[in-house]
Design a protein around this motif. Structure first.
Motif, mmCIF file in Angstrom:
data_model
loop_
_atom_site.group_PDB
_atom_site.id
_atom_site.type_symbol
_atom_site.label_atom_id
_atom_site.label_comp_id
_atom_site.label_asym_id
_atom_site.label_seq_id
_atom_site.Cartn_x
_atom_site.Cartn_y
_atom_site.Cartn_z
ATOM 1 N N LEU A 72 0.836 -1.194 0.000
ATOM 2 C CA LEU A 72 0.000 0.000 0.000
ATOM 3 C C LEU A 72 0.875 1.249 0.000
ATOM 4 O O LEU A 72 1.937 1.278 0.625
ATOM 5 N N TYR A 73 0.389 2.270 -0.707
ATOM 6 C CA TYR A 73 1.078 3.568 -0.713
ATOM 7 C C TYR A 73 0.011 4.649 -0.602
ATOM 8 O O TYR A 73 -0.952 4.669 -1.359
ATOM 9 N N THR A 74 0.169 5.520 0.391
ATOM 10 C CA THR A 74 -0.690 6.689 0.442
ATOM 11 C C THR A 74 0.152 7.859 0.934
ATOM 12 O O THR A 74 1.360 7.719 1.125
ATOM 13 N N GLY A 75 -0.452 9.023 1.125
ATOM 14 C CA GLY A 75 0.371 10.169 1.489
ATOM 15 C C GLY A 75 -0.427 11.333 2.012
ATOM 16 O O GLY A 75 -1.662 11.294 2.075
ATOM 17 N N ARG A 76 0.346 12.361 2.368
ATOM 18 C CA ARG A 76 -0.301 13.575 2.863
ATOM 19 C C ARG A 76 0.617 14.758 2.605
ATOM 20 O O ARG A 76 1.834 14.661 2.782
ATOM 21 N N GLY A 77 0.026 15.868 2.183
ATOM 22 C CA GLY A 77 0.789 17.101 2.015
ATOM 23 C C GLY A 77 0.730 17.883 3.316
ATOM 24 O O GLY A 77 -0.326 18.381 3.685
ATOM 25 N N PRO A 78 1.857 17.973 4.041
ATOM 26 C CA PRO A 78 1.818 18.610 5.363
ATOM 27 C C PRO A 78 1.848 20.130 5.277
ATOM 28 O O PRO A 78 2.911 20.735 5.391
ATOM 29 N N VAL A 89 4.084 5.594 3.497
ATOM 30 C CA VAL A 89 3.332 6.854 3.560
ATOM 31 C C VAL A 89 4.270 8.001 3.196
ATOM 32 O O VAL A 89 5.278 8.231 3.869
ATOM 33 N N GLN A 90 3.935 8.697 2.125
ATOM 34 C CA GLN A 90 4.762 9.817 1.677
ATOM 35 C C GLN A 90 4.240 11.129 2.263
ATOM 36 O O GLN A 90 3.072 11.469 2.076
ATOM 37 N N LEU A 91 5.123 11.849 2.955
ATOM 38 C CA LEU A 91 4.768 13.190 3.434
ATOM 39 C C LEU A 91 5.464 14.185 2.516
ATOM 40 O O LEU A 91 6.695 14.299 2.514
ATOM 41 N N THR A 92 4.662 14.878 1.700
ATOM 42 C CA THR A 92 5.245 15.729 0.655
ATOM 43 C C THR A 92 5.537 17.135 1.183
ATOM 44 O O THR A 92 4.906 18.108 0.763
ATOM 45 N N ASP A 93 6.504 17.220 2.097
ATOM 46 C CA ASP A 93 6.893 18.534 2.622
ATOM 47 C C ASP A 93 7.503 19.389 1.505
ATOM 48 O O ASP A 93 7.354 20.610 1.490
ATOM 49 N N ASP A 94 8.165 18.723 0.544
ATOM 50 C CA ASP A 94 8.715 19.459 -0.605
ATOM 51 C C ASP A 94 7.598 20.108 -1.422
ATOM 52 O O ASP A 94 7.671 21.268 -1.801
ATOM 53 N N GLU A 95 6.521 19.351 -1.643
ATOM 54 C CA GLU A 95 5.377 19.871 -2.412
ATOM 55 C C GLU A 95 4.796 21.116 -1.749
ATOM 56 O O GLU A 95 4.516 22.120 -2.407
ATOM 57 N N LYS A 96 4.609 21.051 -0.430
ATOM 58 C CA LYS A 96 3.991 22.189 0.259
ATOM 59 C C LYS A 96 4.905 23.407 0.227
ATOM 60 O O LYS A 96 4.446 24.535 0.133
ATOM 61 N N TYR A 97 6.222 23.173 0.303
ATOM 62 C CA TYR A 97 7.169 24.289 0.196
ATOM 63 C C TYR A 97 7.044 24.949 -1.185
ATOM 64 O O TYR A 97 7.039 26.178 -1.302
ATOM 65 N N ILE A 110 8.018 12.999 -8.289
ATOM 66 C CA ILE A 110 8.330 12.626 -6.900
ATOM 67 C C ILE A 110 7.129 11.940 -6.254
ATOM 68 O O ILE A 110 7.279 11.016 -5.462
ATOM 69 N N GLN A 111 5.934 12.371 -6.614
ATOM 70 C CA GLN A 111 4.752 11.681 -6.082
ATOM 71 C C GLN A 111 4.545 10.328 -6.782
ATOM 72 O O GLN A 111 3.911 9.432 -6.241
ATOM 73 N N ALA A 112 5.112 10.194 -7.991
ATOM 74 C CA ALA A 112 4.977 8.918 -8.715
ATOM 75 C C ALA A 112 5.907 7.844 -8.152
ATOM 76 O O ALA A 112 5.543 6.670 -8.063
ATOM 77 N N PRO A 130 -4.602 3.872 -2.001
ATOM 78 C CA PRO A 130 -5.884 4.446 -1.578
ATOM 79 C C PRO A 130 -5.706 5.959 -1.468
ATOM 80 O O PRO A 130 -4.778 6.429 -0.809
ATOM 81 N N CYS A 131 -6.562 6.740 -2.106
ATOM 82 C CA CYS A 131 -6.433 8.204 -2.042
ATOM 83 C C CYS A 131 -7.754 8.851 -2.416
ATOM 84 O O CYS A 131 -8.640 8.202 -2.957
ATOM 85 N N ALA A 132 -7.873 10.143 -2.122
ATOM 86 C CA ALA A 132 -9.050 10.886 -2.576
ATOM 87 C C ALA A 132 -8.927 11.087 -4.092
ATOM 88 O O ALA A 132 -7.814 11.174 -4.623
ATOM 89 N N ASP A 140 -9.118 13.454 -6.046
ATOM 90 C CA ASP A 140 -8.387 14.608 -6.593
ATOM 91 C C ASP A 140 -6.913 14.305 -6.861
ATOM 92 O O ASP A 140 -6.246 15.046 -7.580
ATOM 93 N N GLN A 141 -6.383 13.219 -6.289
ATOM 94 C CA GLN A 141 -4.977 12.861 -6.518
ATOM 95 C C GLN A 141 -4.798 12.029 -7.794
ATOM 96 O O GLN A 141 -3.674 11.699 -8.178
ATOM 97 N N ASP A 142 -5.907 11.664 -8.428
ATOM 98 C CA ASP A 142 -5.823 10.773 -9.585
ATOM 99 C C ASP A 142 -4.929 11.287 -10.722
ATOM 100 O O ASP A 142 -4.234 10.492 -11.351
HETATM 101 N N1 TRP Z 1 -0.239 15.375 -2.845
HETATM 102 C C1 TRP Z 1 -0.907 14.865 -1.672
HETATM 103 C C2 TRP Z 1 -1.484 16.040 -0.847
HETATM 104 O O1 TRP Z 1 -1.239 17.172 -1.102
HETATM 105 C C3 TRP Z 1 0.014 14.048 -0.793
HETATM 106 C C4 TRP Z 1 0.332 12.696 -1.373
HETATM 107 C C5 TRP Z 1 1.568 12.263 -1.812
HETATM 108 C C6 TRP Z 1 -0.558 11.597 -1.562
HETATM 109 N N2 TRP Z 1 1.509 10.987 -2.237
HETATM 110 C C7 TRP Z 1 0.215 10.533 -2.103
HETATM 111 C C8 TRP Z 1 -1.924 11.409 -1.287
HETATM 112 C C9 TRP Z 1 -0.357 9.298 -2.384
HETATM 113 C C10 TRP Z 1 -2.495 10.169 -1.594
HETATM 114 C C11 TRP Z 1 -1.723 9.124 -2.130
HETATM 115 O O2 TRP Z 1 -2.202 15.808 0.091
#
Ligand code: TRP
Length: 472
Positions: free
Chosen positions: A160-166, A195-203, A285-287, A310-312, A314-316
């Motif tokens: 499984l891979y999911t993430g969050r933009g902090p 679980v990827q925390l995209t601190d780079d993305e938010k920056y 990087i998210q890929a 698994p993701c919302a 909007d991440q598709d």
């Molecule tokens: N881009 C997502 C966000 O802003 C964070 C994220 C990174 C993510 N990798 C993911 C979310 C994989 C779901 C699945 O929240």
């Protein structure tokens, strides 16, 4: 969509025109032959005519066409029927009080519906009753789930891979949806999770310092850990840390970067010439976590382990791009399970905003704050007076308190009874809100208790690249 002979969007045409203008100037400066200059000018004129035809406007150097004329995604269009709903990684909005039309979105994005057959199959293969998010259509769309289950039945595991933009310290209940569901998937299939925390993305996207983004990543990791993940099966990472620590991860980022053009990301994400180059290359990087070779410590260098994300919904766009490049760089395509959005208290027209405290229930809210927010701000599908409500009944389909209960109330029968009673007028808005408050208060309180128990040492463990308790 790479082979762009004729320009497909106003922005593409605008760029061709700008380039052609420069070409004409360069030829003149270089004192090229009259024939060469004339040919270049002819093409310039033709492009200008095309531009006027496409946009209804005259081309003006330095004035790109408005962003709205750029298609926000490259999914197959549903006969132009999707004019109202906007869904991309940065914007979600609709004019419909019931929320986004998710069936149309499936058509537009070219994904598949999570139908009863799939829900039953997940139940059968996992040997567990399906999660309420599956039973109630909250995880409503997928890509390749049947393939994942086929392989799993033949003892081929997946991860499984999911993430969050902090983007801030404060997380709200909506942020928990993918994690609650991912935790369930991890439990029933007994598989690794990254679980990827995209601190780079938010920056790159927000007006925040690198230090703050990284700090938010670590703080958010505590909320994620509090969802109950098993440290022996879970790796949580900050991009800012892991990109530099893992040569294998970076190699995959570069492979993706080589196989996606600027035109493609412009088409998928709507980037323009004035976006910084960090944004333009971020999708790679998210890929990268979609490929098992990005985590050699977990998968022992294997690059063929299938990934499920698994993701919302909007991440598709990120993962459409990922699935497009995967075979070209020798990797399996990640499978996906998409969720609907968690509505704002004010209604389902948009998703919640972490920057407006009154649009959502935060994981740090006190029981009293929860009560006040629900009573004061939750959009009601009830009637204006008790008399009218008793007579005509309320509308659960637009009622936010009812929607929240569909996310969090476990008992199907109780939920159905609430729906019927509200629709008939037997249940009043105040009573419905009270039911929600009584569901949310203990849930948030338990989360706060668990989060308090998460030590710095534990966070470090989760965030250290290491082998997990699996044999690959
Ligand atoms: N881009 C997502 C966000 O802003 C964070 C994220 C990174 C993510 N990798 C993911 C979310 C994989 C779901 C699945 O929240």
């Amino acid at each position: 969509m790479a082979e762009c002979e004729g320009a497909k969007s106003p922005m593409e045409l605008y760029e061709k025109l700008t380039a052609q203008g420069e070409q004409v100037r360069a030829l003149k400066t270089a004192k090229a032959t009259k024939a060469d200059v004339d040919a270049a000018v002819q093409l310039l004129i033709k492009l200008k005519t095309d531009y006027k035809q496409m946009t209804g406007q005259d081309y003006k150097a330095g004035c790109p066409p408005s962003e709205n004329s750029v298609a926000p995604d490259n999914g197959p269009a549903a006969g132009g029927a999707d004019d109202e709903d906007t869904v991309d990684p940065w914007n979600v909005s609709t004019n419909n009080a019931k929320g986004v039309d998710y069936d149309k979105l499936i058509l537009r994005f070219g994904s598949s519906k999570v139908d009863k057959e799939l829900v039953d199959r997940i139940e059968k293969v996992s040997g567990q009753k399906s999660h309420r998010f599956l039973r109630r259509g909250i995880f409503f769309s997928h890509r390749d789930m049947h393939q994942v289950l086929d392989a799993y039945e033949k003892q081929k595991s997946f991860y499984l891979y999911t993430g969050r933009g902090p983007s801030s310290e404060a997380m709200h209940v909506g942020h928990l949806i993918p994690f609650i569901f991912t935790k369930w998937l991890q439990d029933v299939f007994d598989i690794p999770l990254v679980v990827q925390l995209t601190d780079d993305e938010k920056y790159l996207w927000k007006d925040l310092s690198l230090e703050d983004c990284h700090r938010f990543a670590v703080e958010n990791a505590k909320d994620i850990i509090a969802c109950g993940f098993d440290v022996n099966k879970t790796f949580i990472f900050s991009d800012l840390d892991y990109m530099g620590a893992s040569p294998e991860f970076y190699r995959n980022v570069v492979k993706v970067q080589k196989h996606v053009t600027f035109n493609q990301v412009k088409g998928i994400f709507g980037f323009t010439d004035s976006d910084c180059i960090g944004k333009i290359s971020f999708p790679a990087i998210q890929a990268a976590p979609s490929f098992s070779s990005s985590f050699p410590q977990i998968f022992k260098g294997r690059k063929d382990i299938q990934c499920l994300i698994p993701c919302a919904i909007d991440q598709d766009p990120y993962f459409r791009m990922t699935r497009d490049v995967a075979p070209r760089i020798g990797y399996p395509k990640p499978a996906l399970l998409h969720s609907t959005f968690f509505p704002a208290l004010q209604g389902a027209q948009t998703k919640m905003s972490a920057s407006d405290a009154n649009t959502s229930i935060f994981l740090t809210d006190t029981p009293k704050q929860i009560k006040n927010k629900v009573n004061k701000h939750a959009f009601s599908g009830g009637k204006d007076t008790v008399e009218e409500h008793r007579k005509y009944g309320g509308n659960p389909d637009v009622d936010v308190a009812f929607m929240y209960l569909t996310f969090f109330l476990e008992d199907d029968e109780q939920l159905e009874k609430i729906r019927q009673d509200y629709a008939s007028g037997a249940l009043l808005t105040g009573e419905l809100k009270k039911l929600l408050i009584e569901t949310l208060q203990p849930m948030i309180e338990q989360h706060q208790q668990r989060r308090k128990q998460v030590t710095e040492e534990e966070v470090k463990q989760f965030m250290t690249p290491r082998p997990l308790h699996f044999n690959f």
